[in-house]
Design a protein around this motif. Sequence first.
Motif, PDB file in Angstrom:
ATOM      1  N   ASN A 170      90.248  66.804  93.876  1.00  0.00           N
ATOM      2  CA  ASN A 170      89.294  65.913  93.229  1.00  0.00           C
ATOM      3  C   ASN A 170      89.670  65.691  91.763  1.00  0.00           C
ATOM      4  O   ASN A 170      89.633  64.565  91.255  1.00  0.00           O
ATOM      5  N   THR A 206      87.129  54.748  90.820  1.00  0.00           N
ATOM      6  CA  THR A 206      86.091  54.755  89.795  1.00  0.00           C
ATOM      7  C   THR A 206      86.682  55.112  88.443  1.00  0.00           C
ATOM      8  O   THR A 206      86.409  54.456  87.426  1.00  0.00           O
ATOM      9  N   ALA A 207      87.506  56.172  88.409  1.00  0.00           N
ATOM     10  CA  ALA A 207      88.157  56.584  87.165  1.00  0.00           C
ATOM     11  C   ALA A 207      89.071  55.487  86.644  1.00  0.00           C
ATOM     12  O   ALA A 207      89.151  55.243  85.433  1.00  0.00           O
ATOM     13  N   SER A 219      77.364  65.244  90.463  1.00  0.00           N
ATOM     14  CA  SER A 219      76.971  64.479  91.645  1.00  0.00           C
ATOM     15  C   SER A 219      76.637  65.415  92.804  1.00  0.00           C
ATOM     16  O   SER A 219      77.170  66.523  92.906  1.00  0.00           O
ATOM     17  N   SER A 244      75.811  54.638  93.266  1.00  0.00           N
ATOM     18  CA  SER A 244      75.193  55.882  92.809  1.00  0.00           C
ATOM     19  C   SER A 244      73.694  55.874  93.084  1.00  0.00           C
ATOM     20  O   SER A 244      73.126  56.868  93.547  1.00  0.00           O
ATOM     21  N   PHE A 280      80.620  62.271  87.617  1.00  0.00           N
ATOM     22  CA  PHE A 280      81.712  63.040  88.202  1.00  0.00           C
ATOM     23  C   PHE A 280      81.369  64.527  88.341  1.00  0.00           C
ATOM     24  O   PHE A 280      81.733  65.163  89.322  1.00  0.00           O
ATOM     25  N   LYS A 319      85.332  62.653  98.436  1.00  0.00           N
ATOM     26  CA  LYS A 319      84.864  62.295  97.090  1.00  0.00           C
ATOM     27  C   LYS A 319      86.036  61.894  96.200  1.00  0.00           C
ATOM     28  O   LYS A 319      85.911  60.993  95.351  1.00  0.00           O
ATOM     29  N   ASP A 331      86.421  58.784  93.704  1.00  0.00           N
ATOM     30  CA  ASP A 331      86.561  59.008  92.259  1.00  0.00           C
ATOM     31  C   ASP A 331      87.811  58.362  91.688  1.00  0.00           C
ATOM     32  O   ASP A 331      87.831  57.979  90.515  1.00  0.00           O
ATOM     33  N   ILE A 341      90.978  62.088  89.667  1.00  0.00           N
ATOM     34  CA  ILE A 341      90.446  61.534  88.417  1.00  0.00           C
ATOM     35  C   ILE A 341      91.566  61.310  87.410  1.00  0.00           C
ATOM     36  O   ILE A 341      91.628  60.273  86.736  1.00  0.00           O
ATOM     37  N   GLN A 374      84.933  69.094  85.513  1.00  0.00           N
ATOM     38  CA  GLN A 374      84.599  68.939  86.925  1.00  0.00           C
ATOM     39  C   GLN A 374      85.236  70.038  87.763  1.00  0.00           C
ATOM     40  O   GLN A 374      84.576  70.654  88.606  1.00  0.00           O
TER      41      GLN A 374
END
Length: 237
Positions: free
Chosen positions: A8, A148-149, A119, A42, A116, A141, A145, A12, A167
């Motif tokens: 994860n 999104t990042a 969640s 979200s 991040f 996830k 992510d 990111i 995170q």
Amino acid sequence: MIIGPFINGAAIILGALGGALVAHRMPERLRTGMPLAFGVSSMAMGVVLIARVAHMPVMVIATVLGALVGELIRIEDGLVLVGGLARRLVEKVATTPRGISHEAFIESFVAILVLFCASGAGIFGALNEGMAHDPSVLIAKAFLDLPTAAIFATTLGLSVATIAVPQMAIQLALAFGATLLMPLTTPEMIADFSATGGVMMLATGLRICGIKMFPIGNMLPGLLLAMPVSVLWSMAF
């Protein structure tokens, strides 16, 4: 072997690097439109988690008391300092994209920091891997992510990559502590905890979309209070 938090975190970092590299080529409609999609997603995840609540008053009490504690100890101010520090550290080795004010940077950075790091998917994914040795939730996830990042990095630059550090720390702590925590929980406690996290994800989505700038950082203590309040509620009622 715990691998989910590392996968994860790597997602990111890779997303932030990719987004920062193509920032000058990214169409403006994607920069403004995609965060809205992430914000709505979200909020939708938050609604799903809230719908699973076992005791509605527990969710309300934990959220309100948590926000009160957060306001008193000024967690949001601490996150603002973290955001400013991350920007200064990154600017020593690279420049962040122009055209964004310091205030806008802090607002966006704090929102995605909570998105991040706090969640429901990340928290439960880490707990699930610690107990069942199943990293599938965190791997799924990671696939969310990464883009999104990348999108947020087109505006915030490489500072988005620094979020991988807290995170991974949070997820590793939860995964390794799961063997001690999970045997003490009940389905009702987990449902109330999940619903409280859902409230924060809903607030995060509203913040990302620019609808209302909720002090999400100050609401985080509610996650710590959710399970104890659930136990007390079950004993009293």
